[in-house]
Scaffold this motif. Sequence first.
Motif, short mmCIF file in Angstrom:
data_model
loop_
_atom_site.label_atom_id
_atom_site.label_comp_id
_atom_site.label_asym_id
_atom_site.label_seq_id
_atom_site.Cartn_x
_atom_site.Cartn_y
_atom_site.Cartn_z
N ALA A 20 41.44 46.24 4.65
CA ALA A 20 42.76 45.61 4.67
C ALA A 20 43.56 45.81 3.39
CB ALA A 20 42.61 44.12 4.96
N ASN A 21 44.84 46.08 3.56
CA ASN A 21 45.77 46.21 2.43
C ASN A 21 46.84 45.10 2.56
OD1 ASN A 21 47.48 47.01 4.49
ND2 ASN A 21 47.40 49.17 3.97
N PRO A 22 47.76 44.99 1.60
CA PRO A 22 48.78 43.93 1.67
C PRO A 22 49.60 43.95 2.97
CG PRO A 22 48.74 44.80 -0.53
CD PRO A 22 47.84 45.69 0.29
N GLU A 23 49.83 45.15 3.49
CA GLU A 23 50.61 45.27 4.73
C GLU A 23 49.90 44.55 5.88
OE1 GLU A 23 52.85 48.85 7.16
OE2 GLU A 23 51.45 49.39 5.55
N ILE A 24 48.60 44.72 5.95
CA ILE A 24 47.78 44.07 6.98
C ILE A 24 47.79 42.55 6.77
CG2 ILE A 24 45.35 43.71 7.64
CD1 ILE A 24 45.02 46.74 7.70
N LEU A 25 47.68 42.13 5.50
CA LEU A 25 47.68 40.69 5.19
C LEU A 25 48.99 40.03 5.62
CD1 LEU A 25 46.05 40.56 1.64
CD2 LEU A 25 45.07 39.78 3.78
N MET A 26 50.10 40.69 5.33
CA MET A 26 51.41 40.13 5.68
C MET A 26 51.62 40.12 7.19
SD MET A 26 52.68 39.02 2.90
CE MET A 26 54.47 38.86 2.83
N GLU A 40 52.08 36.78 9.86
CA GLU A 40 53.18 36.61 10.80
C GLU A 40 52.74 36.70 12.27
OE1 GLU A 40 55.67 39.67 9.17
OE2 GLU A 40 55.80 38.53 7.28
N HIS A 41 51.49 37.12 12.50
CA HIS A 41 50.99 37.28 13.88
C HIS A 41 49.63 36.58 14.00
CE1 HIS A 41 53.87 40.55 13.29
NE2 HIS A 41 54.10 40.46 14.58
N PRO A 42 49.62 35.31 14.39
CA PRO A 42 48.37 34.53 14.46
C PRO A 42 47.27 35.18 15.30
CG PRO A 42 50.28 33.13 14.86
CD PRO A 42 50.79 34.52 14.81
N GLU A 43 47.67 35.91 16.36
CA GLU A 43 46.65 36.52 17.22
C GLU A 43 45.90 37.63 16.45
OE1 GLU A 43 50.39 38.93 17.92
OE2 GLU A 43 49.88 36.86 17.43
N TYR A 44 46.59 38.30 15.54
CA TYR A 44 45.94 39.33 14.72
C TYR A 44 45.07 38.66 13.65
CZ TYR A 44 45.38 43.60 11.91
OH TYR A 44 44.85 44.67 11.22
N GLN A 45 45.55 37.58 13.10
CA GLN A 45 44.78 36.80 12.11
C GLN A 45 43.44 36.38 12.73
OE1 GLN A 45 46.24 35.46 8.92
NE2 GLN A 45 44.19 34.79 8.40
N PHE A 92 46.62 50.09 12.38
CA PHE A 92 46.60 48.65 12.66
C PHE A 92 47.91 48.27 13.34
CE2 PHE A 92 49.46 48.07 9.07
CZ PHE A 92 50.11 46.88 9.37
N PRO A 93 47.99 47.25 14.15
CA PRO A 93 46.91 46.33 14.56
C PRO A 93 46.12 46.84 15.77
CG PRO A 93 48.98 45.59 15.50
CD PRO A 93 49.30 46.83 14.69
#
Length: 245
Positions: free
Chosen positions: A42-48, A52-57, A166-167
């Motif tokens: 994971a990079n910052p782009e994935i974290l952000m 913003e997308h709970p299903e991905y979290q 991703f995602p």
Amino acid sequence: MSAPFDTVSILNVPFIKTTNQAFVAQLEQDVLAHQNRFVVTANPEILMYAREHPEYQQVLQQADYITPDGIGVIQGAQILGTPLPERITGYDTLLALLKWGAKQHQRVFLLGAKPAVLKQVVAKLKSTAPNLVIAGALDGYYADETTVVDQIVAAKPDMIFIATGFPKQEFFIAAHRHQVDGLWMGIGGSFDVLAGTVKRAPKFWQKHHIEWLYRLIQEPSRFKRMLVLPRYLHLIKKIAKQSKS
């Protein structure tokens, strides 16, 4: 499973706190034991995006190992006062596993990239790692996911590398990993680098943590995506400040 590594949480994503060497050694052990493992780099782009997308979290929470792929993650950990030892990139991990897999005659399944790129990757691996068993290879332009999963299951791979970005790649792994006990790993654009269609930043750029700048010069179309980084660092600093007050 008892977690082999401590973790550091950044924006509610648990990153493993370890070195490249120790991580690859753990994966080798997992693969030989036919453990079902899900790796996210994971990079910052994935974290952000996850923020913003709970299903991905939720999908990220299902991963066994999340590695800090990107200097922004290392910087974020530092700012939060919970430093991580080093970057663990998807590309370096992929190379290490392919090299080891060849020595162990492991079976790999490759999914993703454009047909021509995938063809180059397969040809390259056949010449540089002849003992690696390429149990299956499919490009990322498939219409029917079920057929793809059937092919993966039939191939009985030890390691499944998915380069659909991703995602998409993480959603795919979360949905289907239970069908094959092996190592499932999303590797983004790694096949393009492996095939030589995209150049990786030279060592100097990597060493000085400006690999992102090299990629931006190579692919100006990434500019919009790069704007995530300052937003991410601003958020991390804000969180760090709040935790101190």
